[in-house]
Design a protein around this motif. Structure first.
Motif, short mmCIF file in Angstrom:
data_model
loop_
_atom_site.label_atom_id
_atom_site.label_comp_id
_atom_site.label_asym_id
_atom_site.label_seq_id
_atom_site.Cartn_x
_atom_site.Cartn_y
_atom_site.Cartn_z
N LEU A 1 52.58 21.32 -7.37
CA LEU A 1 51.34 20.55 -7.36
C LEU A 1 51.52 19.22 -6.62
CD1 LEU A 1 50.09 21.17 -11.02
CD2 LEU A 1 49.26 22.24 -8.92
N SER A 2 52.69 18.60 -6.77
CA SER A 2 52.93 17.33 -6.08
C SER A 2 53.00 17.52 -4.57
CB SER A 2 54.22 16.69 -6.60
OG SER A 2 54.13 16.40 -7.98
N ARG A 3 53.63 18.61 -4.13
CA ARG A 3 53.66 18.89 -2.69
C ARG A 3 52.25 19.15 -2.14
NH1 ARG A 3 58.29 22.12 -3.92
NH2 ARG A 3 56.95 23.96 -3.87
N ARG A 4 51.46 19.85 -2.92
CA ARG A 4 50.10 20.12 -2.48
C ARG A 4 49.30 18.84 -2.35
NH1 ARG A 4 46.86 24.05 -6.31
NH2 ARG A 4 48.63 25.38 -5.69
N MET A 5 49.48 17.90 -3.27
CA MET A 5 48.75 16.64 -3.20
C MET A 5 49.23 15.79 -2.02
SD MET A 5 48.30 13.69 -6.12
CE MET A 5 50.01 13.18 -5.98
N SER A 6 50.54 15.81 -1.74
CA SER A 6 51.07 14.98 -0.66
C SER A 6 50.63 15.47 0.71
CB SER A 6 52.60 14.95 -0.74
OG SER A 6 53.15 16.23 -0.50
N ARG A 7 50.25 16.72 0.84
CA ARG A 7 49.84 17.27 2.12
C ARG A 7 48.35 17.04 2.42
NH1 ARG A 7 53.14 22.87 1.06
NH2 ARG A 7 55.22 22.08 1.63
N ARG A 8 47.65 16.44 1.51
CA ARG A 8 46.23 16.20 1.71
C ARG A 8 45.98 14.72 1.99
NH1 ARG A 8 43.82 20.41 -2.89
NH2 ARG A 8 44.67 22.26 -1.86
N VAL A 9 44.79 14.43 2.44
CA VAL A 9 44.47 13.07 2.88
C VAL A 9 44.23 12.20 1.65
CG1 VAL A 9 42.90 11.65 4.23
CG2 VAL A 9 43.47 13.97 5.00
N GLY A 10 45.13 11.28 1.40
CA GLY A 10 45.01 10.39 0.26
C GLY A 10 44.48 9.03 0.65
N PRO A 11 44.38 8.12 -0.30
CA PRO A 11 43.85 6.78 0.00
C PRO A 11 44.85 5.94 0.75
CG PRO A 11 44.53 6.89 -2.27
CD PRO A 11 44.72 8.28 -1.73
N ASN A 12 44.36 4.98 1.50
CA ASN A 12 45.19 4.03 2.23
C ASN A 12 44.56 2.65 2.05
OD1 ASN A 12 46.63 2.45 4.11
ND2 ASN A 12 46.97 4.24 5.43
N ARG A 13 45.18 1.82 1.23
CA ARG A 13 44.60 0.51 0.94
C ARG A 13 44.69 -0.43 2.14
NH1 ARG A 13 47.28 -1.72 -4.41
NH2 ARG A 13 45.81 -3.39 -3.89
N ARG A 14 45.66 -0.19 3.01
CA ARG A 14 45.81 -1.08 4.16
C ARG A 14 44.68 -0.87 5.17
NH1 ARG A 14 48.44 -0.44 8.92
NH2 ARG A 14 49.30 1.55 8.20
#
Length: 332
Positions: free
Chosen positions: A128-141
């Motif tokens: 599940l962690s690998r699946r989440m890391s391969r998707r577009v997540g937030p970027n605060r910068r």
């Protein structure tokens, strides 16, 4: 009171506590009423709390709403009139030695296995962690917002972690309830859990076992059930002491799982030997009173440069007997 301390929206667990206002449980056993939130439906039935409130044996003091694992929970802080309880075997002493291989080893010789919920769920959590890391997540910068697929994957990871925590909590509650309802006196060790977590080889397994939570539950459940909890000194050599003759070894490697006494020839499992020594400590506490236990406790580590084995001080063993462990199942 000082200035307010604001919680972080990202790192802190969303929660709110109500102490005033309309806080009650509906008569249909499926709804609760909270201030500003109104009437809410609950997934679990509230009949146990409602019965106590109707009988007048409980009074709600506060209600806390928190989000955990993608679900909202409401917890009521209740003042309850508890009946005086007595353990099933009030005069029996039990020593509990906690560990990684076995979650708890009792002085009766019973070994309670460690379920290792985190290891069981590790494969699925990695996927599940690998699946989440391969998707577009937030970027605060850059101010990029996460995608819906990333949010869905994040909720799956949170639910997997919450399931492991719930399984661990449920197992510890079942174990502590069984011990406190049966035995009148329970003896445990004062473990330095924070220091043990610094061991990078055992930190994950120690955290998964929940040593601190086990002792915390034993502390208040012994008071609820009319028992007594004795906490051995942190430097008490329970594993190095022979439960038959009282000889204390200067060194005992962690890899030595079988205790072999060079004085009396006792050969016993290391954890069972430690649990028996903890049970014998309750007898010496009763003999010495509230002061320090003579001849068995220690306020420092065993000296590595000392002799191979040393004899404990006399006066703690019963005449005609080699050990001080009281017979299990009878009066200590």
């Amino acid at each position: 009171m000082g200035f307010p301390r604001f919680k972080s929206r990202r790192r802190a667990t969303p929660s709110i506590r109500f102490t005033t206002g309309a806080i009650r449980v509906e008569t249909d056993r499926k709804h609760v009423v909270l201030p500003r939130l109104g009437r809410l439906k609950t997934h679990e039935s509230t009949r146990k709390l409602a019965r106590r409130l109707e009988a007048g044996t409980a009074r709600i003091l506060s209600a806390t709403v928190r989000r955990d694992g993608g679900r909202w929970h409401v917890a009521f802080c209740v003042e309850v009139n508890r009946a005086e309880l007595t353990p099933t075997r009030p005069h029996t002493v039990i020593g509990v030695d906690v560990g990684v291989k076995h979650l708890a080893v009792l002085s009766t010789g019973k070994l309670l296995p460690n379920p290792r919920h985190l290891d069981t769920a590790a494969r699925r959590m990695r996927r599940l962690s690998r699946r989440m890391s391969r998707r577009v997540g937030p970027n605060r910068r850059t101010g990029r917002r996460p995608s819906n697929r990333w949010e869905r994957a994040r909720r799956q990871v949170a639910r997997a972690h919450a399931r492991v925590a719930n399984l661990r909590r449920d197992g510890l509650h079942q174990l502590t309830v069984r011990l406190t309802r049966e035995y009148g006196t329970i003896v445990v060790e004062d473990l330095n859990v924070a220091g043990m977590l610094r061991n990078r080889r055992l930190a994950r397994r120690i955290a998964d076992a929940g040593f601190g939570e086990l002792r915390r539950q034993l502390a208040y459940k012994t008071a609820w059930n009319g028992g007594r909890l004795i906490v051995a000194n942190r430097w008490y050599p329970s594993s190095k002491t022979c439960s038959a003759c009282g000889t204390v070894k200067a060194k005992l490697a962690l890899s030595e799982r079988t205790y072999t006494c060079t004085t009396c020839g006792l050969i016993l499992d290391r954890d069972i030997n430690a649990a028996r020594n903890l049970a014998a400590l309750a007898h010496e506490v009763d003999t010495a009173g509230s002061g320090p236990v003579a001849g068995r406790g220690a306020d420092h580590k065993t000296r590595p440069g000392g002799p191979v084995a040393t004899k404990r001080q006399p006066g703690t063993a019963t005449a005609g007997k080699t050990g001080t462990v009281p017979p299990q199942g009878r009066t200590a």
